[in-house]
Scaffold this motif. Structure first.
Motif, PDB file in Angstrom:
ATOM      1  N   MET A   1      34.953  36.616  26.830  1.00  0.00           N
ATOM      2  CA  MET A   1      36.056  35.235  27.935  1.00  0.00           C
ATOM      3  C   MET A   1      36.970  34.729  26.313  1.00  0.00           C
ATOM      4  O   MET A   1      35.930  34.440  25.693  1.00  0.00           O
ATOM      5  CB  MET A   1      35.619  34.247  28.622  1.00  0.00           C
ATOM      6  N   ARG A   2      37.806  34.886  26.327  1.00  0.00           N
ATOM      7  CA  ARG A   2      38.361  33.328  25.222  1.00  0.00           C
ATOM      8  C   ARG A   2      39.559  32.826  26.196  1.00  0.00           C
ATOM      9  O   ARG A   2      40.515  32.706  26.339  1.00  0.00           O
ATOM     10  CB  ARG A   2      39.406  34.615  24.280  1.00  0.00           C
ATOM     11  N   ASN A   4      42.341  30.327  24.445  1.00  0.00           N
ATOM     12  CA  ASN A   4      43.295  30.241  23.798  1.00  0.00           C
ATOM     13  C   ASN A   4      44.223  28.734  23.785  1.00  0.00           C
ATOM     14  O   ASN A   4      44.749  28.517  24.963  1.00  0.00           O
ATOM     15  CB  ASN A   4      43.840  31.422  24.439  1.00  0.00           C
ATOM     16  N   ASP A  23      45.445  44.785  23.699  1.00  0.00           N
ATOM     17  CA  ASP A  23      44.141  44.579  23.453  1.00  0.00           C
ATOM     18  C   ASP A  23      42.992  45.298  23.719  1.00  0.00           C
ATOM     19  O   ASP A  23      43.599  46.775  24.065  1.00  0.00           O
ATOM     20  CB  ASP A  23      44.006  43.570  24.823  1.00  0.00           C
ATOM     21  N   THR A  28      42.384  43.722  30.492  1.00  0.00           N
ATOM     22  CA  THR A  28      42.509  42.286  30.396  1.00  0.00           C
ATOM     23  C   THR A  28      42.833  41.384  31.934  1.00  0.00           C
ATOM     24  O   THR A  28      44.290  41.864  32.375  1.00  0.00           O
ATOM     25  CB  THR A  28      43.314  41.892  29.701  1.00  0.00           C
ATOM     26  N   ILE A  91      43.636  31.699  29.504  1.00  0.00           N
ATOM     27  CA  ILE A  91      42.180  32.510  29.628  1.00  0.00           C
ATOM     28  C   ILE A  91      42.558  33.697  29.528  1.00  0.00           C
ATOM     29  O   ILE A  91      43.001  34.210  30.946  1.00  0.00           O
ATOM     30  CB  ILE A  91      41.413  31.694  30.827  1.00  0.00           C
ATOM     31  N   THR A  93      40.414  37.307  30.058  1.00  0.00           N
ATOM     32  CA  THR A  93      38.994  37.318  30.141  1.00  0.00           C
ATOM     33  C   THR A  93      38.947  39.409  29.917  1.00  0.00           C
ATOM     34  O   THR A  93      39.830  39.668  30.552  1.00  0.00           O
ATOM     35  CB  THR A  93      38.343  37.307  31.731  1.00  0.00           C
TER      36      THR A  93
END
Ligand SMILES: O=C(O)CCC(=O)C(=O)O
Ligand SMILES: [Fe+2]
Length: 156
Positions: A1-2, A4, A23, A28, A91, A93
Protein backbone atom coordinates in the motif's frame (compact mmCIF):
# COMPACT_ATOMS: atom_id res chain seq x y z
CA UNK A 1 0.00 0.00 0.00
CA UNK A 2 1.25 3.52 -0.74
CA UNK A 3 0.01 6.80 0.66
CA UNK A 4 0.76 9.61 -1.81
CA UNK A 5 0.95 13.23 -0.66
CA UNK A 6 1.23 15.98 -3.27
CA UNK A 7 1.79 19.44 -1.76
CA UNK A 8 0.42 22.44 -3.70
CA UNK A 9 2.79 24.46 -5.88
CA UNK A 10 2.17 28.05 -7.09
CA UNK A 11 3.68 27.09 -10.49
CA UNK A 12 2.05 23.70 -11.18
CA UNK A 13 3.01 23.81 -14.87
CA UNK A 14 6.68 23.54 -13.87
CA UNK A 15 6.35 20.41 -11.72
CA UNK A 16 4.86 16.92 -11.92
CA UNK A 17 3.37 14.96 -9.00
CA UNK A 18 4.09 11.50 -10.40
CA UNK A 19 5.73 10.86 -13.78
CA UNK A 20 3.82 8.86 -16.43
CA UNK A 21 3.96 5.15 -15.62
CA UNK A 22 1.90 2.00 -15.51
CA UNK A 23 1.70 0.08 -12.23
CA UNK A 24 3.86 -3.03 -12.01
CA UNK A 25 1.40 -5.31 -10.21
CA UNK A 26 -1.74 -7.07 -11.36
CA UNK A 27 -4.43 -4.71 -10.06
CA UNK A 28 -4.26 -1.40 -8.20
CA UNK A 29 -7.13 -0.18 -6.05
CA UNK A 30 -6.82 3.58 -5.78
CA UNK A 31 -8.67 6.08 -3.61
CA UNK A 32 -8.43 9.78 -4.45
CA UNK A 33 -8.74 10.37 -0.74
CA UNK A 34 -9.41 14.11 -0.46
CA UNK A 35 -11.10 14.30 -3.88
CA UNK A 36 -8.69 16.77 -5.47
CA UNK A 37 -8.09 16.55 -9.25
CA UNK A 38 -4.69 15.59 -10.61
CA UNK A 39 -4.85 12.00 -11.87
CA UNK A 40 -4.70 11.66 -15.66
CA UNK A 41 -4.73 8.53 -17.83
CA UNK A 42 -3.57 8.14 -21.43
CA UNK A 43 -6.47 7.03 -23.62
CA UNK A 44 -6.17 6.81 -27.41
CA UNK A 45 -2.89 8.71 -27.11
CA UNK A 46 -4.43 11.64 -25.20
CA UNK A 47 -4.07 12.46 -21.52
CA UNK A 48 -7.48 12.72 -19.89
CA UNK A 49 -8.37 13.74 -16.32
CA UNK A 50 -10.03 11.28 -13.94
CA UNK A 51 -12.33 13.42 -11.84
CA UNK A 52 -12.65 12.05 -8.30
CA UNK A 53 -16.02 10.46 -7.45
CA UNK A 54 -17.07 10.43 -3.77
CA UNK A 55 -16.57 7.10 -2.02
CA UNK A 56 -15.43 5.40 -5.22
CA UNK A 57 -12.28 3.42 -5.91
CA UNK A 58 -10.40 3.44 -9.19
CA UNK A 59 -9.25 0.00 -10.36
CA UNK A 60 -6.10 0.11 -12.50
CA UNK A 61 -4.92 -2.80 -14.63
CA UNK A 62 -1.19 -3.27 -14.00
CA UNK A 63 1.61 -4.76 -16.10
CA UNK A 64 1.45 -8.22 -14.52
CA UNK A 65 -2.22 -8.59 -15.50
CA UNK A 66 -1.20 -7.56 -19.04
CA UNK A 67 1.41 -10.33 -19.02
CA UNK A 68 -0.97 -12.97 -17.56
CA UNK A 69 -3.68 -12.17 -20.11
CA UNK A 70 -1.13 -12.11 -22.96
CA UNK A 71 -1.97 -8.47 -23.67
CA UNK A 72 -5.78 -8.88 -23.71
CA UNK A 73 -6.06 -6.58 -20.67
CA UNK A 74 -3.70 -3.63 -21.20
CA UNK A 75 -2.10 -1.81 -18.28
CA UNK A 76 -2.91 1.88 -18.22
CA UNK A 77 -0.41 4.72 -18.42
CA UNK A 78 -1.18 7.44 -15.88
CA UNK A 79 0.43 10.44 -14.20
CA UNK A 80 -0.41 12.97 -11.49
CA UNK A 81 -0.33 16.74 -11.89
CA UNK A 82 -0.06 19.26 -9.05
CA UNK A 83 -2.68 21.76 -7.89
CA UNK A 84 -1.69 25.39 -7.36
CA UNK A 85 -3.65 25.81 -4.11
CA UNK A 86 -4.76 22.45 -2.74
CA UNK A 87 -2.78 19.53 -1.42
CA UNK A 88 -3.75 16.14 -2.82
CA UNK A 89 -3.79 12.77 -1.06
CA UNK A 90 -4.30 9.35 -2.60
CA UNK A 91 -4.06 5.80 -1.28
CA UNK A 92 -2.96 3.06 -3.67
CA UNK A 93 -3.21 -0.64 -2.81
CA UNK A 94 -1.12 -2.80 -5.14
CA UNK A 95 -2.08 -6.43 -5.69
CA UNK A 96 0.59 -8.75 -7.01
CA UNK A 97 1.64 -12.40 -7.01
CA UNK A 98 4.03 -13.68 -4.33
CA UNK A 99 7.71 -12.94 -4.97
CA UNK A 100 8.65 -16.63 -5.33
CA UNK A 101 6.12 -17.29 -8.11
CA UNK A 102 6.71 -17.31 -11.85
CA UNK A 103 4.52 -15.32 -14.23
CA UNK A 104 3.84 -15.83 -17.93
CA UNK A 105 0.85 -15.54 -20.27
CA UNK A 106 -1.85 -18.04 -19.25
CA UNK A 107 -1.41 -21.07 -21.52
CA UNK A 108 -4.94 -21.08 -22.91
CA UNK A 109 -4.44 -17.47 -24.07
CA UNK A 110 -1.44 -18.38 -26.22
CA UNK A 111 -2.52 -19.75 -29.59
CA UNK A 112 -1.40 -19.68 -33.21
CA UNK A 113 -3.80 -16.75 -33.67
CA UNK A 114 -2.49 -14.94 -30.57
CA UNK A 115 1.21 -15.62 -30.13
CA UNK A 116 2.92 -15.15 -26.76
CA UNK A 117 3.79 -11.49 -26.23
CA UNK A 118 5.75 -11.99 -22.99
CA UNK A 119 8.39 -14.32 -21.61
CA UNK A 120 8.14 -16.37 -18.43
CA UNK A 121 9.79 -14.53 -15.53
CA UNK A 122 10.18 -14.92 -11.79
CA UNK A 123 8.19 -12.22 -9.92
CA UNK A 124 11.20 -11.14 -7.81
CA UNK A 125 13.34 -10.71 -10.98
CA UNK A 126 10.49 -8.86 -12.65
CA UNK A 127 10.28 -6.33 -9.77
CA UNK A 128 14.08 -5.94 -9.75
CA UNK A 129 13.90 -4.95 -13.43
CA UNK A 130 10.89 -2.68 -12.82
CA UNK A 131 12.49 -0.78 -9.95
CA UNK A 132 15.93 -0.52 -11.56
CA UNK A 133 14.46 1.80 -14.21
CA UNK A 134 12.96 5.27 -13.96
CA UNK A 135 9.18 5.56 -14.07
CA UNK A 136 8.44 5.82 -17.77
CA UNK A 137 5.22 5.50 -19.70
CA UNK A 138 4.16 1.87 -20.01
CA UNK A 139 6.48 -0.04 -17.78
CA UNK A 140 6.72 -3.72 -18.79
CA UNK A 141 10.51 -4.18 -18.86
CA UNK A 142 11.65 -4.53 -22.47
CA UNK A 143 13.32 -7.87 -22.10
CA UNK A 144 10.06 -9.40 -20.79
CA UNK A 145 8.17 -8.29 -23.91
CA UNK A 146 8.87 -10.51 -26.91
CA UNK A 147 9.78 -8.52 -30.03
CA UNK A 148 6.89 -8.73 -32.50
CA UNK A 149 8.86 -10.52 -35.21
CA UNK A 150 9.96 -13.18 -32.71
CA UNK A 151 6.53 -13.96 -31.22
CA UNK A 152 6.06 -17.61 -30.38
CA UNK A 153 3.09 -19.91 -30.00
CA UNK A 154 4.56 -21.58 -26.90
CA UNK A 155 5.49 -19.86 -23.65
CA UNK A 156 9.27 -19.45 -23.34
O1 LIG B 1 -2.13 9.68 -6.77
C1 LIG B 1 -2.75 9.06 -7.63
O2 LIG B 1 -3.93 9.30 -7.92
C2 LIG B 1 -2.08 7.95 -8.39
C3 LIG B 1 -0.97 7.28 -7.63
C4 LIG B 1 -0.24 6.27 -8.46
O3 LIG B 1 -0.34 6.23 -9.65
C5 LIG B 1 0.64 5.29 -7.80
O4 LIG B 1 0.82 5.37 -6.57
O5 LIG B 1 1.17 4.41 -8.52
FE1 LIG C 1 0.39 4.42 -10.46
Amino acid sequence: MRLNYYPPCPQPENVIGLKPHSDAGSLTILLQANEVDGLQIRKDGMLMPITPVSNAFIINVGDILEILTNGIYRSIEHRVTINSKKERISIATFHKPQMNKVISPIESLVTFERLALFRRINVADYYKKYFSRQLQEKSVPNDVRIKSNNCVHKIL
